[in-house]
Scaffold this active site. Sequence first.
Site, PDB file in Angstrom:
ATOM      1  N   LYS A 162       1.255   9.501  -8.499  1.00 17.43           N
ATOM      2  CA  LYS A 162       1.276   8.243  -7.734  1.00 17.43           C
ATOM      3  C   LYS A 162       0.015   8.113  -6.888  1.00 17.43           C
ATOM      4  CE  LYS A 162       2.861   4.520  -5.602  1.00 17.43           C
ATOM      5  NZ  LYS A 162       4.091   4.437  -4.821  1.00 17.43           N
ATOM      6  N   LYS A 237      -1.829   3.427   3.447  1.00 13.10           N
ATOM      7  CA  LYS A 237      -1.019   4.655   3.483  1.00 13.10           C
ATOM      8  C   LYS A 237      -1.295   5.522   2.255  1.00 13.10           C
ATOM      9  CE  LYS A 237       3.663   6.258   2.603  1.00 13.10           C
ATOM     10  NZ  LYS A 237       5.052   5.899   2.258  1.00 13.10           N
TER      11      LYS A 237
END
Length: 290
Positions: A162, A237
């Site tokens: 990811k 983030k």
Amino acid sequence: MKIGFIGLGNMGAPMAANLIAAGHQVTGFDVAGVTVEGAAQATSAAEAAKGADVVITMLPNGAILRSVADDIIPAMQPGAVLLDCSTVDVESARAVAAQAAGAGLGALDAPVSGGIGGASAGTLTFMVGGSDDAFAKAKPLFDIMGQKAVHCGPSGNGQAAKICNNMILGVTMIATCEAFALADKLGLSREAMFDVVSTSSGYSWSMNAYCPAPGVGPKSPADNGYVPGFAADLMLKDLRLSQQAAEAADADTPMGKAAMDLYQSFVEDEDGKGRDFSAMLPRFEKRGRG
């Protein structure tokens, strides 16, 4: 299956709803008191986890994941699977997996791609780290919540996939926005720019599927005033996670670092907070070279 679901936010709630619609028994818990129709409501994370075959977590960061794991692992029955769908740092994912294994549990880190729309439609992609046995047990749930689940290897590898994917996404979106802003200044129409690049070597998901220029290409957040499909805050983030991982692995990622710095400025010092990550285009439109 009997499923505990902890974290019923913008992503978790529709994921839980799809599991309920498929006939699974879901007990939910969210610190904000969010409920999902058809789910039993627990008064704590540990209560939601008790007796469950699979406990799914969708949480904001690694520190919260570790805290929740401390609460729920002692409450879970031996042989159950802790399925974390949050996007967190690799170290936290591996620490929680080791903690779960020590308690006789399976553990999977399975961050998702596809956003709120994918969560609602059941078309998410899951990038999964963990054992073969745990993956096999969770596979029917992945098939309900998503269109694809890729087993990437041992614990932590789902988060690694990811993080690497979204580092590419952040970099390519910035390059796409820069190119549109340059094309504007050179007198090239956005439609011509799209028609050329979308079928040439500049092809990318950021250009072809999520074009940051309104009125060009398939419908995207750019056509809705940059209301987030994937918020710039979340991209920041993920880019921070990529640089944390790169530092730990001693990997040279200058473009990832540059993308993180740009999104940090956009979100924290400019008007990017709460806007889609493709709103980098109007940012570049307003800026000169200096």
